[in-house]
Design a protein around this motif. Structure first.
Motif, short mmCIF file in Angstrom:
data_model
loop_
_atom_site.label_atom_id
_atom_site.label_comp_id
_atom_site.label_asym_id
_atom_site.label_seq_id
_atom_site.Cartn_x
_atom_site.Cartn_y
_atom_site.Cartn_z
N GLN A 138 39.91 5.15 -17.81
CA GLN A 138 40.05 6.24 -16.83
C GLN A 138 38.83 6.31 -15.93
O GLN A 138 38.92 6.74 -14.78
N VAL A 139 37.69 5.90 -16.47
CA VAL A 139 36.46 6.00 -15.69
C VAL A 139 35.51 4.86 -16.06
O VAL A 139 35.49 4.40 -17.20
N VAL A 140 34.78 4.39 -15.06
CA VAL A 140 33.73 3.40 -15.33
C VAL A 140 32.39 4.05 -14.97
O VAL A 140 32.26 4.70 -13.93
N VAL A 141 31.44 3.93 -15.90
CA VAL A 141 30.09 4.43 -15.65
C VAL A 141 29.26 3.23 -15.20
O VAL A 141 29.09 2.27 -15.95
N THR A 142 28.81 3.28 -13.95
CA THR A 142 28.09 2.15 -13.39
C THR A 142 26.59 2.45 -13.32
O THR A 142 26.17 3.38 -12.61
N ILE A 143 25.83 1.70 -14.07
CA ILE A 143 24.38 1.82 -13.98
C ILE A 143 23.95 0.89 -12.85
O ILE A 143 24.11 -0.33 -12.94
N THR A 144 23.45 1.48 -11.76
CA THR A 144 23.23 0.68 -10.56
C THR A 144 22.09 -0.34 -10.73
O THR A 144 22.19 -1.44 -10.22
N THR A 145 21.04 0.02 -11.44
CA THR A 145 19.92 -0.91 -11.66
C THR A 145 19.57 -0.92 -13.15
O THR A 145 19.04 0.08 -13.66
N VAL A 146 19.88 -2.02 -13.83
CA VAL A 146 19.62 -2.03 -15.27
C VAL A 146 18.14 -2.25 -15.59
O VAL A 146 17.73 -2.13 -16.73
N GLY A 147 17.34 -2.54 -14.55
CA GLY A 147 15.90 -2.70 -14.78
C GLY A 147 15.20 -1.37 -15.05
O GLY A 147 14.05 -1.34 -15.51
N GLU A 148 15.88 -0.26 -14.77
CA GLU A 148 15.23 1.05 -14.96
C GLU A 148 15.72 1.74 -16.23
O GLU A 148 16.90 2.09 -16.34
N THR A 149 14.81 1.90 -17.15
CA THR A 149 15.15 2.46 -18.47
C THR A 149 15.81 3.83 -18.36
O THR A 149 16.77 4.11 -19.09
N ALA A 150 15.29 4.66 -17.46
CA ALA A 150 15.84 6.02 -17.33
C ALA A 150 17.33 5.98 -16.97
O ALA A 150 18.12 6.79 -17.47
N LEU A 151 17.71 5.03 -16.11
CA LEU A 151 19.11 4.92 -15.70
C LEU A 151 19.98 4.48 -16.88
O LEU A 151 21.09 5.00 -17.07
N ILE A 152 19.46 3.52 -17.65
CA ILE A 152 20.23 3.04 -18.81
C ILE A 152 20.44 4.18 -19.82
O ILE A 152 21.55 4.39 -20.31
N GLU A 153 19.35 4.92 -20.08
CA GLU A 153 19.46 6.03 -21.04
C GLU A 153 20.46 7.08 -20.56
O GLU A 153 21.31 7.55 -21.33
#
Ligand SMILES: [Zn+2]
Length: 231
Positions: A138-153
């Motif tokens: 139903q939804v995809v969560v896209t982490i735009t830059t995987v180099g940034e830990t805060a985004l991954i978390e």
């Protein structure tokens, strides 16, 4: 002389008189002329009356055939010798019917309908969004830059919250450019996308509704509830 089959058997009709601006009244096929051809020659058109009731009006609409019903009559039950007992215990040949629904047709029809709904100029004609009920996720969560830990978390946290809310979620944490991930998501037909990107610094993520062609910045802690409400 051609008679439309819908008029066969009717009496006292009005017919062309083979002379400009003239018509013949009280014409009855068979009595006044013998048609050389009886055929279904005219097309129905919008707004015509109903042959069965006084106030029905014909509407014409486009449709997609995703399933069908056939009445097979005795064709197969007779040739295969199928017999059943009726309510009086007498052996009879049953009337057969066949019912079919096309799984692939449903998918292609949904793609066709939903592709028309995606009208943003960037994607028009090249992508689609499936209804949430049949989308693979139903939804995809896209982490735009995987180099940034805060985004991954944040992405992990949002995906977990969505899952806890009973939503089918795919987390895209591949080491790819954001544009590639967006394009892939579009081609999979996910109806909703949550982008975890730069706005996280303000505590926000982007919720993209591909069926409505809208996108909103939503507080990271509220996005699961927001999407749940939409679904
Ligand atoms: Zn009617």
């Amino acid at each position: 002389m051609i008679l439309d089959s819908t008029l066969d058997g009717r009496t006292n009709l009005i017919a062309g008189a083979n002379k400009e601006e003239y018509h013949l009244r009280n014409v009855t096929p068979g009595r006044d002329f013998t048609p050389t051809l009886v055929a279904d020659v005219r097309n129905t058109s919008e707004g015509e009356g109903c042959p069965n009731c006084a106030d029905g009006v014909l509407k014409i609409a486009k449709a997609v055939e995703v399933g069908h019903i056939f009445k097979l009559g005795y064709k197969y039950s007779q040739s295969m010798g199928a017999r059943v007992l009726d309510r009086d215990g007498k052996e009879v040949t049953p009337i057969m019917g066949s019912y079919g629904i096309g799984i692939e047709r449903i998918l292609t029809a949904a793609i066709e309908q939903a592709a028309a709904a995606v009208t943003d100029t960037k994607n028009a004609g090249s992508s689609f969004a499936l209804p949430p009920s049949i989308a693979p996720f139903q939804v995809v969560v896209t982490i735009t830059t995987v180099g940034e830990t805060a985004l991954i978390e944040a992405g992990d946290k949002v995906a977990a919250a969505l899952e806890a809310a009973g939503i089918d979620v795919l987390l895209d944490d591949r080491d790819e450019r954001a544009g590639v991930k967006f394009k892939d998501a579009d081609l999979c037909g996910f109806p909703y996308r949550i982008n975890i990107g730069k706005k996280l610094a303000e505590g926000k993520v982007e919720l993209v509704d591909r069926l409505a062609n809208t996108s909103d910045d939503v507080a990271v802690d509220e996005v699961a509830a927001k999407l749940k409400a939409k679904l």
